[in-house]
Design a protein around this motif. Structure first.
Motif, PDB file in Angstrom:
ATOM      1  N   GLU A 154       6.398   0.476  -4.802  1.00  0.00           N
ATOM      2  CA  GLU A 154       7.639   1.211  -5.067  1.00  0.00           C
ATOM      3  C   GLU A 154       8.371   1.612  -3.790  1.00  0.00           C
ATOM      4  OE1 GLU A 154       6.167   4.431  -7.432  1.00  0.00           O
ATOM      5  OE2 GLU A 154       5.983   3.189  -9.232  1.00  0.00           O
ATOM      6  N   GLY A 155       7.816   1.259  -2.618  1.00  0.00           N
ATOM      7  CA  GLY A 155       8.513   1.526  -1.365  1.00  0.00           C
ATOM      8  C   GLY A 155       7.897   2.546  -0.442  1.00  0.00           C
ATOM      9  N   ALA A 156       6.743   3.101  -0.798  1.00  0.00           N
ATOM     10  CA  ALA A 156       6.089   4.036   0.121  1.00  0.00           C
ATOM     11  C   ALA A 156       5.702   3.299   1.407  1.00  0.00           C
ATOM     12  CB  ALA A 156       4.849   4.649  -0.518  1.00  0.00           C
ATOM     13  N   LEU A 157       5.689   4.025   2.496  1.00  0.00           N
ATOM     14  CA  LEU A 157       5.265   3.488   3.780  1.00  0.00           C
ATOM     15  C   LEU A 157       3.769   3.734   3.926  1.00  0.00           C
ATOM     16  CD1 LEU A 157       5.874   2.337   6.618  1.00  0.00           C
ATOM     17  CD2 LEU A 157       6.333   4.708   7.334  1.00  0.00           C
ATOM     18  N   VAL A 158       2.988   2.659   3.973  1.00  0.00           N
ATOM     19  CA  VAL A 158       1.550   2.773   4.193  1.00  0.00           C
ATOM     20  C   VAL A 158       1.299   2.473   5.662  1.00  0.00           C
ATOM     21  CG1 VAL A 158      -0.727   1.836   3.626  1.00  0.00           C
ATOM     22  CG2 VAL A 158       0.971   2.192   1.818  1.00  0.00           C
ATOM     23  N   VAL A 159       0.640   3.411   6.338  1.00  0.00           N
ATOM     24  CA  VAL A 159       0.394   3.309   7.770  1.00  0.00           C
ATOM     25  C   VAL A 159      -1.102   3.215   8.013  1.00  0.00           C
ATOM     26  CG1 VAL A 159       0.689   4.424  10.011  1.00  0.00           C
ATOM     27  CG2 VAL A 159       2.486   4.619   8.284  1.00  0.00           C
ATOM     28  N   ASP A 160      -1.523   2.102   8.614  1.00  0.00           N
ATOM     29  CA  ASP A 160      -2.936   1.846   8.909  1.00  0.00           C
ATOM     30  C   ASP A 160      -3.206   2.261  10.348  1.00  0.00           C
ATOM     31  OD1 ASP A 160      -5.474   0.753   9.388  1.00  0.00           O
ATOM     32  OD2 ASP A 160      -5.025  -1.098   8.297  1.00  0.00           O
ATOM     33  N   ILE A 161      -4.073   3.259  10.526  1.00  0.00           N
ATOM     34  CA  ILE A 161      -4.386   3.771  11.865  1.00  0.00           C
ATOM     35  C   ILE A 161      -5.753   3.307  12.365  1.00  0.00           C
ATOM     36  CG2 ILE A 161      -2.872   5.778  11.614  1.00  0.00           C
ATOM     37  CD1 ILE A 161      -5.447   7.490  11.192  1.00  0.00           C
ATOM     38  N   ARG A 162      -6.376   2.368  11.644  1.00  0.00           N
ATOM     39  CA  ARG A 162      -7.715   1.925  12.040  1.00  0.00           C
ATOM     40  C   ARG A 162      -7.672   1.133  13.338  1.00  0.00           C
ATOM     41  NH1 ARG A 162      -9.731  -1.833   8.112  1.00  0.00           N
ATOM     42  NH2 ARG A 162      -7.535  -2.348   7.854  1.00  0.00           N
ATOM     43  N   PRO A 163      -8.754   1.168  14.101  1.00  0.00           N
ATOM     44  CA  PRO A 163      -8.826   0.379  15.331  1.00  0.00           C
ATOM     45  C   PRO A 163      -8.720  -1.123  15.049  1.00  0.00           C
ATOM     46  CG  PRO A 163     -10.596   2.006  15.255  1.00  0.00           C
ATOM     47  CD  PRO A 163      -9.942   2.004  13.903  1.00  0.00           C
ATOM     48  N   HIS A 164      -8.200  -1.851  16.018  1.00  0.00           N
ATOM     49  CA  HIS A 164      -8.017  -3.294  15.895  1.00  0.00           C
ATOM     50  C   HIS A 164      -9.303  -3.997  15.472  1.00  0.00           C
ATOM     51  CE1 HIS A 164      -7.695  -7.475  17.373  1.00  0.00           C
ATOM     52  NE2 HIS A 164      -6.487  -7.367  16.855  1.00  0.00           N
ATOM     53  N   ALA A 165     -10.426  -3.621  16.056  1.00  0.00           N
ATOM     54  CA  ALA A 165     -11.700  -4.287  15.733  1.00  0.00           C
ATOM     55  C   ALA A 165     -12.049  -4.141  14.255  1.00  0.00           C
ATOM     56  CB  ALA A 165     -12.824  -3.722  16.601  1.00  0.00           C
ATOM     57  N   ASP A 166     -11.789  -2.985  13.675  1.00  0.00           N
ATOM     58  CA  ASP A 166     -12.070  -2.774  12.252  1.00  0.00           C
ATOM     59  C   ASP A 166     -11.123  -3.587  11.380  1.00  0.00           C
ATOM     60  OD1 ASP A 166     -14.073  -1.002  12.956  1.00  0.00           O
ATOM     61  OD2 ASP A 166     -12.862   0.776  12.581  1.00  0.00           O
ATOM     62  N   ARG A 167      -9.849  -3.609  11.751  1.00  0.00           N
ATOM     63  CA  ARG A 167      -8.882  -4.385  10.978  1.00  0.00           C
ATOM     64  C   ARG A 167      -9.197  -5.875  11.052  1.00  0.00           C
ATOM     65  NH1 ARG A 167      -4.439  -4.233  13.428  1.00  0.00           N
ATOM     66  NH2 ARG A 167      -4.856  -2.798  15.114  1.00  0.00           N
ATOM     67  N   LEU A 168      -9.608  -6.325  12.202  1.00  0.00           N
ATOM     68  CA  LEU A 168      -9.960  -7.732  12.387  1.00  0.00           C
ATOM     69  C   LEU A 168     -11.182  -8.098  11.556  1.00  0.00           C
ATOM     70  CD1 LEU A 168      -9.149 -10.286  13.941  1.00  0.00           C
ATOM     71  CD2 LEU A 168     -10.670  -9.547  15.769  1.00  0.00           C
ATOM     72  N   ALA A 169     -12.175  -7.229  11.538  1.00  0.00           N
ATOM     73  CA  ALA A 169     -13.426  -7.505  10.832  1.00  0.00           C
ATOM     74  C   ALA A 169     -13.296  -7.353   9.309  1.00  0.00           C
ATOM     75  CB  ALA A 169     -14.530  -6.575  11.342  1.00  0.00           C
ATOM     76  N   GLU A 170     -12.523  -6.371   8.839  1.00  0.00           N
ATOM     77  CA  GLU A 170     -12.504  -6.033   7.418  1.00  0.00           C
ATOM     78  C   GLU A 170     -11.231  -6.435   6.681  1.00  0.00           C
ATOM     79  OE1 GLU A 170     -14.076  -2.104   6.462  1.00  0.00           O
ATOM     80  OE2 GLU A 170     -14.626  -1.898   8.566  1.00  0.00           O
ATOM     81  N   GLY A 171     -10.175  -6.709   7.416  1.00  0.00           N
ATOM     82  CA  GLY A 171      -8.906  -7.055   6.793  1.00  0.00           C
ATOM     83  C   GLY A 171      -7.947  -5.888   6.790  1.00  0.00           C
ATOM     84  N   GLU A 172      -6.780  -6.123   6.172  1.00  0.00           N
ATOM     85  CA  GLU A 172      -5.705  -5.141   6.163  1.00  0.00           C
ATOM     86  C   GLU A 172      -5.043  -5.097   4.789  1.00  0.00           C
ATOM     87  OE1 GLU A 172      -3.051  -6.376   9.265  1.00  0.00           O
ATOM     88  OE2 GLU A 172      -4.552  -6.070  10.830  1.00  0.00           O
ATOM     89  N   ILE A 173      -4.335  -4.031   4.537  1.00  0.00           N
ATOM     90  CA  ILE A 173      -3.556  -3.897   3.313  1.00  0.00           C
ATOM     91  C   ILE A 173      -2.241  -4.633   3.518  1.00  0.00           C
ATOM     92  CG2 ILE A 173      -2.340  -2.280   1.806  1.00  0.00           C
ATOM     93  CD1 ILE A 173      -4.506  -0.189   2.561  1.00  0.00           C
ATOM     94  N   PRO A 174      -1.952  -5.634   2.689  1.00  0.00           N
ATOM     95  CA  PRO A 174      -0.675  -6.340   2.838  1.00  0.00           C
ATOM     96  C   PRO A 174       0.505  -5.371   2.689  1.00  0.00           C
ATOM     97  CG  PRO A 174      -2.120  -7.518   1.324  1.00  0.00           C
ATOM     98  CD  PRO A 174      -2.755  -6.176   1.596  1.00  0.00           C
ATOM     99  N   GLY A 175       1.409  -5.439   3.628  1.00  0.00           N
ATOM    100  CA  GLY A 175       2.576  -4.565   3.601  1.00  0.00           C
ATOM    101  C   GLY A 175       2.420  -3.280   4.383  1.00  0.00           C
TER     102      GLY A 175
END
Length: 130
Positions: free
Chosen positions: A28-49
């Motif tokens: 619906e347009g909310a801003l989702v902000v991912d503050i996880r470290p790069h290594a965690d995002r690389l290993a586990e993935g990310e929320i699209p958008g």
């Protein structure tokens, strides 16, 4: 005061969202902000958008009146902050509220709860907003 006390104070002012609710709000347009470290995002993935913002610059990117804010950010923007398990994001969301984002909150259980709920996950490693 302990870290647990700080967390409890932060959460007392938040309307935290569960993963499925966060997914609906993102759509619906909310801003989702991912503050996880790069290594965690690389290993586990990310929320699209989601927008990736390193915690070290988060306040500057979420200051609705600041020169370094994210594009289109206003005091009325709904912001959902995501960390690994929903602890650091609670503290960050409370900071965002103090900056004037009254609709800032965080994701209960963090990214790992999102993934466990079977919600979409994209490959990780997206560069953070500079």
């Amino acid at each position: 005061m302990s870290a647990e006390d700080l967390l409890a104070r932060a959460r007392a002012g938040l309307n935290r969202v569960e993963p499925v609710t966060a997914a609906h709000r993102l759509a619906e347009g909310a801003l989702v902000v991912d503050i996880r470290p790069h290594a965690d995002r690389l290993a586990e993935g990310e929320i699209p958008g989601a927008v990736v913002v390193e915690r070290i610059v988060l306040e500057w990117r979420l200051d609705p009146g600041g020169a370094h804010r994210l594009p289109d950010l206003t005091p009325d923007t709904e912001v959902i902050i995501v960390c690994n398990e929903g602890y650091a994001s609670s503290l960050a969301a409370a900071d965002a509220q103090r900056l004037g984002l009254a609709r800032a909150t965080d994701l209960v259980g963090g990214f790992r709860a999102w993934k466990a709920a079977g919600l979409p996950v994209a490959p990780g490693g997206t560069p953070a907003v500079p």
